[in-house]
Design an enzyme around this catalytic site. Structure first.
Site, PDB file in Angstrom:
ATOM      1  CB  ALA A 206       4.225   5.120  -3.838  1.00 40.89           C
TER       2      ALA A 206
ATOM      3  CG  ASN B 228       3.423  -3.131   0.653  1.00 37.39           C
ATOM      4  OD1 ASN B 228       3.344  -3.636   1.019  1.00 37.39           O
ATOM      5  ND2 ASN B 228       4.371  -1.928   2.255  1.00 37.39           N
TER       6      ASN B 228
ATOM      7  CG  HIS C 264       7.811   4.374  -7.143  1.00 34.10           C
ATOM      8  ND1 HIS C 264       7.832   3.127  -6.947  1.00 34.10           N
ATOM      9  CD2 HIS C 264       6.527   4.727  -6.414  1.00 34.10           C
ATOM     10  CE1 HIS C 264       8.335   3.236  -4.998  1.00 34.10           C
ATOM     11  NE2 HIS C 264       7.407   4.290  -5.379  1.00 34.10           N
TER      12      HIS C 264
END
Length: 270
Positions: free
Chosen positions: A123, A191, A221
């Site tokens: 991601a 992750n 993120h």
């Protein structure tokens, strides 16, 4: 390419990510054959198999490692160690999505074997720059992950610390610490921290911050890296998977892109 020369892929894990990978194989989006699937919940595996035109057989993880050329783990961090053992013992390549389950020992074992370990970007973006920066000196790396409260509610760290995410009207920082601590407390959410940590390889210089933010609908993120080659700032706003708000849709598309790169004779990017 005839069906007999196609690479054979086996899938461990039939959740949101595993389902999308299986669909890409089933429809020919990926030029490989899905030879088997498995899941800790047999009903989930049966549901996925029945939904695919190829109706792949439901196998044990050991049988998948025996018959596949490439094993894809898309289950949970707890499934990674067994997948590593099975693939190394049988000389089969392994692609891991639950990268938080990987250890330094696993990397060493693959380096000393004839088989390959693949870790998709997942991601997050910009791993090419992080890997290149690692060839010189990296001073610091920080990762701030901002998610809707619903995507964090069932994480072990939230439950163990009795953090109430209901009815939030403003953002709160629910975690600050190392990548190892982050993946332990948020095994289905972060992750990306493990992937970035392994790309940067900077012990003690990598901090993770996780924020529950009721004002956002996407998983965000933010990566900041400072080092000898300069500064890197990356912001990724990911649409959550419609089947699992803890997972960004980009994560399974990253897995498909990684498989496509493995299967292709043309490689683009670092």
């Amino acid at each position: 390419m005839s069906k007999h020369t196609l690479k054979k892929v086996g899938l461990i894990g039939c959740g949101a990510i595993g389902t999308r990978i299986a669909q890409a194989l089933d429809t020919g989006e990926l030029n490989a054959a899905l030879i088997g699937i498995c899941d800790i919940h047999e009903a989930a595996a049966r549901k996925l198999s029945d939904s695919l035109s190829s109706n792949p057989p439901i196998m044990s993880a050991a049988d998948i490692a025996e018959h596949a050329d490439i094993v894809v783990e898309a289950a949970h961090v707890s499934a990674v160690a067994e997948a590593v053992d099975l693939c190394i013992a049988r000389g089969k390549d392994l692609m891991v999505m639950s990268v938080g389950g990987l250890t330094t020992e696993h990397f060493e074992r693959f380096e000393n074997s004839d088989t390959n370990l693949y870790m998709p970007s997942g991601a997050v973006c910009g791993l090419d720059g992080v890997l290149a920066s690692n060839l010189e000196h990296i001073d610091t790396v920080t990762l701030t992950t901002r998610k809707p409260p619903a995507g964090l509610r069932d994480a072990p760290f939230i439950l163990e610390n009795n953090i109430n995410l209901d009815g939030l009207t403003e953002e709160i920082t629910v975690f600050e610490g190392s990548p190892a601590q982050a993946i332990k407390g948020f095994p289905k959410n972060i992750n990306v921290a493990t992937t970035l940590y392994n790309a940067a390889n900077v012990d003690g210089k990598f901090q993770v911050r996780i924020v529950a933010d009721p004002s956002v609908s996407n998983n965000i993120h933010e990566v900041a890296l400072s080092g000898a080659l300069g500064n890197i700032h990356i912001t990724v706003e990911n649409v959550p998977s419609p089947d699992n708000p803890r997972t960004s849709a980009l994560a399974y598309y990253s897995a498909i892109a990684t498989l496509r790169k493995i299967l292709s004779h043309v490689k683009i990017g670092t």
